[in-house]
Design a protein around this motif. Structure first.
Motif, PDB file in Angstrom:
ATOM      1  N   LYS A 241      -6.084   6.621  -2.670  1.00 24.02           N
ATOM      2  CA  LYS A 241      -7.482   7.015  -2.745  1.00 24.02           C
ATOM      3  C   LYS A 241      -8.232   6.021  -3.624  1.00 24.02           C
ATOM      4  O   LYS A 241      -7.638   5.218  -4.358  1.00 24.02           O
ATOM      5  CB  LYS A 241      -7.602   8.426  -3.317  1.00 24.02           C
ATOM      6  CG  LYS A 241      -7.061   8.568  -4.730  1.00 24.02           C
ATOM      7  CD  LYS A 241      -7.209   9.995  -5.235  1.00 24.02           C
ATOM      8  CE  LYS A 241      -6.645  10.130  -6.660  1.00 24.02           C
ATOM      9  NZ  LYS A 241      -6.819  11.490  -7.176  1.00 24.02           N
ATOM     10  N   CYS A 242      -9.541   6.060  -3.549  1.00 24.40           N
ATOM     11  CA  CYS A 242     -10.410   5.207  -4.361  1.00 24.40           C
ATOM     12  C   CYS A 242     -10.853   5.981  -5.589  1.00 24.40           C
ATOM     13  O   CYS A 242     -11.292   7.142  -5.484  1.00 24.40           O
ATOM     14  CB  CYS A 242     -11.629   4.774  -3.557  1.00 24.40           C
ATOM     15  SG  CYS A 242     -11.255   3.735  -2.125  1.00 24.40           S
TER      16      CYS A 242
ATOM     17  N   GLN B 209       0.841  -1.186   0.000  1.00 25.46           N
ATOM     18  CA  GLN B 209       0.000   0.000   0.000  1.00 25.46           C
ATOM     19  C   GLN B 209       0.886   1.251   0.000  1.00 25.46           C
ATOM     20  O   GLN B 209       1.903   1.326   0.687  1.00 25.46           O
ATOM     21  CB  GLN B 209      -0.903   0.001   1.234  1.00 25.46           C
ATOM     22  CG  GLN B 209      -1.713  -1.275   1.389  1.00 25.46           C
ATOM     23  CD  GLN B 209      -2.662  -1.437   0.218  1.00 25.46           C
ATOM     24  OE1 GLN B 209      -3.217  -0.444  -0.261  1.00 25.46           O
ATOM     25  NE2 GLN B 209      -2.803  -2.653  -0.256  1.00 25.46           N
TER      26      GLN B 209
ATOM     27  N   VAL C 175     -14.648   2.684   0.129  1.00 20.13           N
ATOM     28  CA  VAL C 175     -14.582   4.141   0.177  1.00 20.13           C
ATOM     29  C   VAL C 175     -14.248   4.634   1.584  1.00 20.13           C
ATOM     30  O   VAL C 175     -13.495   5.585   1.776  1.00 20.13           O
ATOM     31  CB  VAL C 175     -15.927   4.742  -0.294  1.00 20.13           C
ATOM     32  CG1 VAL C 175     -15.912   6.270  -0.170  1.00 20.13           C
ATOM     33  CG2 VAL C 175     -16.211   4.328  -1.724  1.00 20.13           C
TER      34      VAL C 175
ATOM     35  N   PRO D 190      -9.656   3.512   2.381  1.00 24.85           N
ATOM     36  CA  PRO D 190      -8.976   3.233   1.114  1.00 24.85           C
ATOM     37  C   PRO D 190      -7.821   2.256   1.287  1.00 24.85           C
ATOM     38  O   PRO D 190      -6.876   2.498   2.034  1.00 24.85           O
ATOM     39  CB  PRO D 190      -8.469   4.617   0.677  1.00 24.85           C
ATOM     40  CG  PRO D 190      -9.346   5.578   1.388  1.00 24.85           C
ATOM     41  CD  PRO D 190      -9.669   4.948   2.704  1.00 24.85           C
ATOM     42  N   GLN D 191      -7.926   1.124   0.599  1.00 31.78           N
ATOM     43  CA  GLN D 191      -6.868   0.135   0.533  1.00 31.78           C
ATOM     44  C   GLN D 191      -7.213  -0.854  -0.570  1.00 31.78           C
ATOM     45  O   GLN D 191      -8.355  -0.935  -1.022  1.00 31.78           O
ATOM     46  CB  GLN D 191      -6.715  -0.589   1.873  1.00 31.78           C
ATOM     47  CG  GLN D 191      -7.973  -1.305   2.344  1.00 31.78           C
ATOM     48  CD  GLN D 191      -7.771  -2.054   3.641  1.00 31.78           C
ATOM     49  OE1 GLN D 191      -6.784  -2.755   3.806  1.00 31.78           O
ATOM     50  NE2 GLN D 191      -8.701  -1.875   4.579  1.00 31.78           N
TER      51      GLN D 191
ATOM     52  N   CYS E 212     -11.650  -1.169  -3.675  1.00 31.14           N
ATOM     53  CA  CYS E 212     -11.240  -0.114  -2.731  1.00 31.14           C
ATOM     54  C   CYS E 212     -12.467   0.347  -1.952  1.00 31.14           C
ATOM     55  O   CYS E 212     -13.334   1.032  -2.498  1.00 31.14           O
ATOM     56  CB  CYS E 212     -10.626   1.071  -3.483  1.00 31.14           C
ATOM     57  SG  CYS E 212     -10.060   2.397  -2.383  1.00 31.14           S
TER      58      CYS E 212
ATOM     59  N   TYR F  47     -15.195   0.786  -7.519  1.00 29.91           N
ATOM     60  CA  TYR F  47     -14.035   1.610  -7.171  1.00 29.91           C
ATOM     61  C   TYR F  47     -12.819   0.718  -6.970  1.00 29.91           C
ATOM     62  O   TYR F  47     -12.920  -0.357  -6.370  1.00 29.91           O
ATOM     63  CB  TYR F  47     -14.312   2.431  -5.904  1.00 29.91           C
ATOM     64  CG  TYR F  47     -15.341   3.518  -6.105  1.00 29.91           C
ATOM     65  CD1 TYR F  47     -14.942   4.815  -6.428  1.00 29.91           C
ATOM     66  CD2 TYR F  47     -16.701   3.246  -5.971  1.00 29.91           C
ATOM     67  CE1 TYR F  47     -15.887   5.811  -6.609  1.00 29.91           C
ATOM     68  CE2 TYR F  47     -17.647   4.231  -6.161  1.00 29.91           C
ATOM     69  CZ  TYR F  47     -17.230   5.513  -6.480  1.00 29.91           C
ATOM     70  OH  TYR F  47     -18.166   6.505  -6.670  1.00 29.91           O
ATOM     71  N   THR F  48     -11.699   1.228  -7.462  1.00 35.35           N
ATOM     72  CA  THR F  48     -10.432   0.534  -7.293  1.00 35.35           C
ATOM     73  C   THR F  48      -9.430   1.460  -6.607  1.00 35.35           C
ATOM     74  O   THR F  48      -9.650   2.678  -6.539  1.00 35.35           O
ATOM     75  CB  THR F  48      -9.879   0.061  -8.638  1.00 35.35           C
ATOM     76  OG1 THR F  48      -8.687  -0.708  -8.417  1.00 35.35           O
ATOM     77  CG2 THR F  48      -9.536   1.226  -9.546  1.00 35.35           C
ATOM     78  N   TYR F  49      -8.343   0.859  -6.128  1.00 40.90           N
ATOM     79  CA  TYR F  49      -7.363   1.619  -5.344  1.00 40.90           C
ATOM     80  C   TYR F  49      -6.305   2.242  -6.256  1.00 40.90           C
ATOM     81  O   TYR F  49      -5.826   1.620  -7.210  1.00 40.90           O
ATOM     82  CB  TYR F  49      -6.697   0.700  -4.330  1.00 40.90           C
ATOM     83  CG  TYR F  49      -5.759   1.412  -3.388  1.00 40.90           C
ATOM     84  CD1 TYR F  49      -6.258   2.124  -2.305  1.00 40.90           C
ATOM     85  CD2 TYR F  49      -4.381   1.367  -3.585  1.00 40.90           C
ATOM     86  CE1 TYR F  49      -5.400   2.771  -1.432  1.00 40.90           C
ATOM     87  CE2 TYR F  49      -3.519   2.015  -2.724  1.00 40.90           C
ATOM     88  CZ  TYR F  49      -4.039   2.710  -1.652  1.00 40.90           C
ATOM     89  OH  TYR F  49      -3.188   3.352  -0.799  1.00 40.90           O
TER      90      TYR F  49
END
Length: 556
Positions: free
Chosen positions: A25-26, A20, A89, A92-93, A87, A41-43
């Motif tokens: 952020k997402c 990480q 919201v 975020p990870q 990810c 959503y992705t990281y």
């Protein structure tokens, strides 16, 4: 498939995709192949996602041919979770697939890459994927699960994912991953309802019972064949009954020459195989279904015809010639109805394989088919046939009492009644046991079908009930392989030894004609007592004594 070679040129990441960044952020997923995931959503940033998602789009296109092979039900989800990890919201990870998901996909898809000389891509190396209690995703569940409760995805994504059916469990095979209403099939290599020991035990015992049942049935059939004049109706129905029992036992001997995967499984293009369900691609499966279902149904109908002709002969005093004149109707009912039932099963694609015996028949995985094509027809035949038997025996008992009151010898009639009684008991008792076991099987399938075959329609919430009792299933199989012993009641006699002796030493040579034109077998089943021979008429002798001589009267 040639484009799979491009996989060799994918740039390898220098560190794990799960490292990480300090600040992340997402961002919305902008990859075309991954827009139908249960999250949006992705990281960012990601070690594979270098500067933007356009670079990642190029990499995922290289895996598109592998996705199209459908080598695993979750190949699409797995690859997208690598290049576009989820990810949450709120925190975020990067959350990607669990290590177990990677290993399952690799086990099914590595052979396809190996055919082209391509190794397993480094971005999909299973060693870098997490295991619980670390946070990870498993696509077989309705929610994203890991070692602890996974974070919720955005409300918009959660509502859309709850409406989308998930795939089949890992021990089942998704016949059509893109069809939400398709069925999940039992994998040939997995133990879903029964353990390996249960399968080995049932298959071993069924071979021995099938061999004994087939041997007794074929002996009875050949005994009828070499001396047909000796057996008339209703005994002739046993001739066809023994033939049906012999042919229905043959599929249980197939494990001696065929492996379970060959005789009951359907192979997919990705190398996986599942138990045949509603498919005719496996010719061995279709052959075992025809032998098992058609001749088992025909045997039940020939039992019904035997009880009916016994009632006609014993209760209604029909002679064998009268029954033989209507024998075409008897054959039509026995062979016609069994053929009709088989055709209906084929039309509705209700043929399926049994996980326990690895043989194809009806009602192994479908409770509705088991009820209407097996339980109901067999019950009707047994109940109606038993009623005819009771009516015939009641008439024979009345005739026996009547003969005795007239002083007629009833030893032959009593011997015939004992023979028929033993035959009926040895046939009805195993069939009743089998029907009881089939009813238990019906109750089990009503629970298991919804949680296995129709698991996709349950939105992944497939909580399986306790495993069924393998002993009851075994009792159903073995009881069906003991009805052939009932036919021995008609051939265990000195006449059978004499018939075989003449056949072996004389062949089919004709015997000397019988002087008496009426053979014992052509007489009615219940003969009236023999009337005493007529007595010669008694003539009165005329006497010529003087006392009785005529004398003229004296007139005074």
């Amino acid at each position: 498939m040639h484009s799979l070679g491009i996989l060799l040129f994918i740039p390898l990441a220098t560190s794990s995709i799960f490292d990480q960044a300090v600040k992340g952020k997402c961002i919305p997923i902008d990859i075309e192949l991954c827009k139908d995931l249960p999250y949006n959503y992705t990281y960012f940033p990601n070690t594979i996602l270098h500067n933007d998602q356009h670079t990642l789009q190029t990499h995922t296109e290289h895996f598109k041919p592998l996705m199209k092979t459908k080598c695993h039900p979750h190949i699409h989800f797995f690859i997208c979770s690598v290049f576009a990890p989820m990810c949450p919201v709120g925190m975020p990870q990067a959350v990607t697939s669990c290590k177990s998901v990677c290993e399952q996909v690799k086990a099914d898809c590595f052979s396809i890459l190996d055919e082209f000389g391509i190794g397993w891509p480094e971005p999909l190396n299973c060693a870098q994927f997490p295991d619980p209690p670390e946070l990870c995703m498993k696509p077989t569940e309705d929610e994203i699960t890991g070692g602890f409760s996974a974070p919720r995805v955005p409300s918009k994504v959660a509502s859309s994912s709850s409406k989308k059916p998930t795939g089949c469990p890992s021990d089942l095979v998704d016949v059509d991953p893109h069809d939400s209403k398709s069925q999940c099939a039992f994998s040939c290599e997995s133990n879903v309802m029964f353990s390996s020991n249960n399968k080995l035990m049932v298959r071993s015992w069924s071979i021995w019972f099938a061999a004994a049942n087939a041997g007794v049935a074929i002996f009875s059939f050949l005994t009828f064949a070499i001396d047909r004049k000796r057996f008339r109706f209703p005994e002739r129905c046993v001739f066809y009954l023994s033939l049906c029992l012999f042919l229905s036992s043959l599929p249980y001997l197939s494990p001696l020459i065929l492996e379970p995967k060959i005789r009951s499984c359907h192979a997919m293009g990705n190398g996986r195989s599942y138990l045949s369900i509603g498919s005719f691609d496996n010719s061995y499966c279709l052959a075992s279904f025809l032998l098992n279902y058609f001749f088992t149904t025909a045997a039940a109908l020939w039992w019904l015809m035997f009880s009916f002709t016994l009632y006609l002969s014993g209760g209604r005093k029909w002679v064998p010639e009268g029954i033989e004149a209507c024998s075409s109707y008897v054959h039509f009912v026995a062979w016609g109805l069994s053929s009709l039932a088989t055709i209906v099963v084929l039309i509705f694609n209700k043929v399926d394989a049994s996980e326990l015996t690895a043989l194809c028949s009806v009602g192994n995985l479908n409770s509705i088919a088991l009820l209407w094509f097996v339980i109901v027809p067999r019950t009707i035949c047994i109940v109606i046939g038993t009623c005819f038997i009771v009516g015939g025996f009641a008439s024979m008992c009345r005739e026996r009492i009547s003969f005795r009151t007239r002083g007629t010898d009833t030893s032959k009639l009593e011997k015939l009644m004992v023979k028929m009684g033993l035959f009926c008991v040895l046939f009805i008792l195993p069939n009743v046991v089998e029907l009881v076991c089939e009813c238990y099987k019906f109750m089990i399938l009503t629970q298991w079908t919804r949680m296995t075959i129709d698991c996709k329609q349950q939105l992944g919430a497939c909580h399986r009930p306790p495993p069924p009792q393998a002993e009851i299933y075994m009792a159903s199989v073995l009881s069906s392989l003991t009805t052939g012993f009932s036919c021995l009641m008609w051939v265990l006699s000195a006449k059978t030894i004499h018939s075989w002796k003449n056949f072996i030493f004389c062949g089919m040579c004709s015997t000397a004609p019988v002087k008496n034109p009426i053979e014992p077998s052509t007489r009615p089943l219940l003969e009236p007592p023999t009337a005493p021979p007529p007595q010669p008429p008694v003539y009165m002798q005329m006497t010529t004594t003087p006392q009785n001589a005529w004398r003229p009267s004296k007139v005074v």
